[in-house]
Design an enzyme around this catalytic site. Structure first.
Site, PDB file in Angstrom:
ATOM      1  N   ARG A  85      -2.033  -6.296  -8.399  1.00 39.69           N
ATOM      2  CA  ARG A  85      -0.926  -7.188  -8.063  1.00 39.69           C
ATOM      3  C   ARG A  85      -0.793  -8.336  -9.049  1.00 39.69           C
ATOM      4  NH1 ARG A  85      -3.105  -7.647  -2.120  1.00 39.69           N
ATOM      5  NH2 ARG A  85      -4.925  -7.215  -3.390  1.00 39.69           N
ATOM      6  N   SER A 129      -2.779  -7.706   3.139  1.00 38.37           N
ATOM      7  CA  SER A 129      -2.966  -7.538   4.584  1.00 38.37           C
ATOM      8  C   SER A 129      -3.308  -8.873   5.235  1.00 38.37           C
ATOM      9  CB  SER A 129      -4.095  -6.549   4.863  1.00 38.37           C
ATOM     10  OG  SER A 129      -3.822  -5.318   4.258  1.00 38.37           O
ATOM     11  N   HIS A 174       0.843  -1.205   0.000  1.00 36.85           N
ATOM     12  CA  HIS A 174       0.000   0.000   0.000  1.00 36.85           C
ATOM     13  C   HIS A 174       0.878   1.255   0.000  1.00 36.85           C
ATOM     14  CE1 HIS A 174      -3.064  -2.584   2.374  1.00 36.85           C
ATOM     15  NE2 HIS A 174      -3.658  -2.308   1.229  1.00 36.85           N
ATOM     16  N   LYS A 201     -18.094  -5.479   6.217  1.00 33.62           N
ATOM     17  CA  LYS A 201     -16.827  -6.222   6.128  1.00 33.62           C
ATOM     18  C   LYS A 201     -16.136  -6.117   7.484  1.00 33.62           C
ATOM     19  CE  LYS A 201     -12.951  -6.590   2.941  1.00 33.62           C
ATOM     20  NZ  LYS A 201     -12.265  -5.939   1.832  1.00 33.62           N
TER      21      LYS A 201
END
Ligand code: ADP
Length: 176
Positions: A92, A130, A19, A43
């Site tokens: 990614r 993460s 990030h 979430k």
């Protein structure tokens, strides 16, 4: 002056070097970057919104054109309120692509003035997420090369606490 403002939205639960690299790249391309931390009720997050904001602000304080804000609800509404027309997302792998592609088309439908810009991180961060970093910390592995120090400390604190309450829960259960 018509400032070029980019919004980098995400959960940042917690911030990783992946990030951070995207934030740094964005800060070179735009007059102002708003890191928009999603306060999303549907979430479940590991870190509270305040903890996530604190970790990002401590890590990005050297970048003078970076602001950190939180948002609830539709991203496009947040964009309008902040007079921003560019959404930044990190890509990614091919696996990120389909979801990101759909989301960018939906956001454009909701607010046609918006552009989504995809940035690719340094390849050393391509595999970083993460959730993977949290998994490594839970298993007591070293994550020093994946997250800033403040983040590592917060993660160790959080999972140690959980570990203790989890073990206490087991002991109490066994006593019953
Ligand atoms: P979200 O729940 O919105 O996916 P994340 O915090 O997981 O929130 O990710 C926010 C953005 O950062 C996404 O665009 C994601 O693809 C990107 N990102 C996450 N990790 C990396 C990384 N290691 N390298 C580049 N981009 C990343």
């Amino acid at each position: 002056m018509n400032k070029k403002i980019a919004v980098y939205p995400g959960s940042f639960d917690p911030l990783t070097y992946g990030h951070l690299e995207i934030i740094q790249r964005t800060s070179k391309l735009f007059d102002e970057v708003i890191v928009a931390v999603a306060d999303n009720l549907s979430k479940k997050s590991t870190f509270s919104i305040k903890q996530r904001l604190d970790m990002i602000s401590q890590t990005t304080k050297h970048l003078k054109n970076v602001k950190i804000k939180t948002f609830k609800g539709l991203l496009v509404e947040f964009m309008k309120k902040n007079n921003a027309k560019v959404i930044i997302r990190g890509l990614r792998a091919v696996s990120d692509f389909e979801y990101e592609f759909q989301m960018s088309l939906m956001n454009r439908r909701l607010y046609p003035d918006i552009e989504t810009v995809f940035l690719v991180p340094d390849e050393k961060f391509i595999f970083l997420s993460s959730s993977l970093v949290k998994e490594v910390v839970r298993l007591d592995g070293d994550v020093g090369e994946f997250v800033p120090d403040v983040v590592e400390k917060q993660m160790r604190k959080k999972f140690k606490k959980r570990g203790i309450s989890h073990s206490l829960g087991k002991i109490v259960k066994n006593l019953d």
